[in-house]
Write an enzyme that holds these catalytic residues in place. Structure first.
Site, mmCIF file in Angstrom:
data_model
loop_
_atom_site.group_PDB
_atom_site.id
_atom_site.type_symbol
_atom_site.label_atom_id
_atom_site.label_comp_id
_atom_site.label_asym_id
_atom_site.label_seq_id
_atom_site.Cartn_x
_atom_site.Cartn_y
_atom_site.Cartn_z
ATOM 1 N N CYS A 143 41.790 35.396 49.580
ATOM 2 C CA CYS A 143 42.597 36.491 50.118
ATOM 3 C C CYS A 143 41.793 37.215 51.197
ATOM 4 O O CYS A 143 40.608 37.484 51.021
ATOM 5 C CB CYS A 143 42.936 37.457 48.978
ATOM 6 S SG CYS A 143 43.712 38.995 49.472
ATOM 7 N N CYS A 165 41.103 41.263 49.782
ATOM 8 C CA CYS A 165 40.069 41.597 48.779
ATOM 9 C C CYS A 165 38.807 40.753 48.916
ATOM 10 O O CYS A 165 37.798 41.062 48.289
ATOM 11 C CB CYS A 165 40.631 41.486 47.370
ATOM 12 S SG CYS A 165 41.020 39.802 46.834
ATOM 13 N N CYS A 209 42.564 43.326 43.356
ATOM 14 C CA CYS A 209 43.218 43.274 44.666
ATOM 15 C C CYS A 209 44.442 44.186 44.693
ATOM 16 O O CYS A 209 45.251 44.192 43.772
ATOM 17 C CB CYS A 209 43.636 41.844 45.000
ATOM 18 S SG CYS A 209 44.252 41.677 46.701
ATOM 19 N N CYS A 258 42.754 35.753 44.522
ATOM 20 C CA CYS A 258 42.301 37.141 44.683
ATOM 21 C C CYS A 258 41.401 37.561 43.520
ATOM 22 O O CYS A 258 41.334 36.901 42.492
ATOM 23 C CB CYS A 258 43.495 38.092 44.681
ATOM 24 S SG CYS A 258 44.676 37.831 45.996
#
Length: 190
Positions: A69, A72, A42, A38
């Site tokens: 992810c 994000c 995030c 991420c």
């Protein structure tokens, strides 16, 4: 490739806990248990500290077997000015001990001071100067935590030009004086 920033594991951990958007692209948080990586900003649930690894390059994190992810989307650029902000932050982190003027920072980035400040403030909600002050106070807090150096030694080591400015900014950003900060840390340990 994103420039490497000199941040410790603890500093990067603090940035992901704070969901600090200004560090997006400077490093990536990889969670060993989910195999997902991420951005520092995030908003997903924070992983356990022991399950986290940090990477400075997106290719490196993907080569290690992590996937992006979906919340994000760290592999997608979010702003056309992100590279300018990244370069500015990297420069500030790597040169925070120096007496930097906005003109010096702008010259290094290759923009006019006015334009750099406008872009930086638009993306981070603060000026390069206030961002630099936060870096210095964070570094000072780290030194207060990890060393026996005096407040005066720390003040000058992290780039402050005057003790009064150091104490004023430290109090404003940490809600206590450097001495109180160190004392609270010692009380937590005992």
């Amino acid at each position: 490739m994103v420039p490497n920033v000199n941040l410790s594991f603890e500093e990067m951990w603090e940035k992901i806990i704070a969901c600090d958007r200004t560090y997006d692209g400077l490093f990536f948080t990889a969670v060993k248990t989910t195999k997902i990586y991420c951005r520092p900003s995030c908003k997903s649930r924070k992983p356990k500290k022991r399950n986290v690894e940090f990477y400075h390059d997106i290719n490196e994190v993907e080569k290690a077997g992590f996937r992006a992810c979906k919340r994000c989307q760290p592999e997608v650029e979010q702003s056309p000015h992100i590279e300018i902000v990244r370069n500015t932050i990297t420069f500030l982190i790597n040169n925070y001990k120096q007496n930097l003027l906005l003109k010096d920072i702008a010259d290094q980035i290759g923009l006019s001071p006015f334009y750099l400040e406008r872009i930086f403030k638009q993306e981070t909600a603060e000026t390069p100067r206030t961002y630099l002050e936060k870096i210095r106070v964070d570094k000072a807090a780290h030194l207060l935590k990890c060393t026996d150096k005096t407040n005066l030694e720390i003040c000058y080591e992290v780039g402050f030009q005057s003790t009064s400015n150091f104490y004023k900014l430290f109090r404003r950003l940490k809600n206590c004086s450097p001495s109180q900060y160190r004392k609270e840390l010692q009380n937590e340990i005992h």
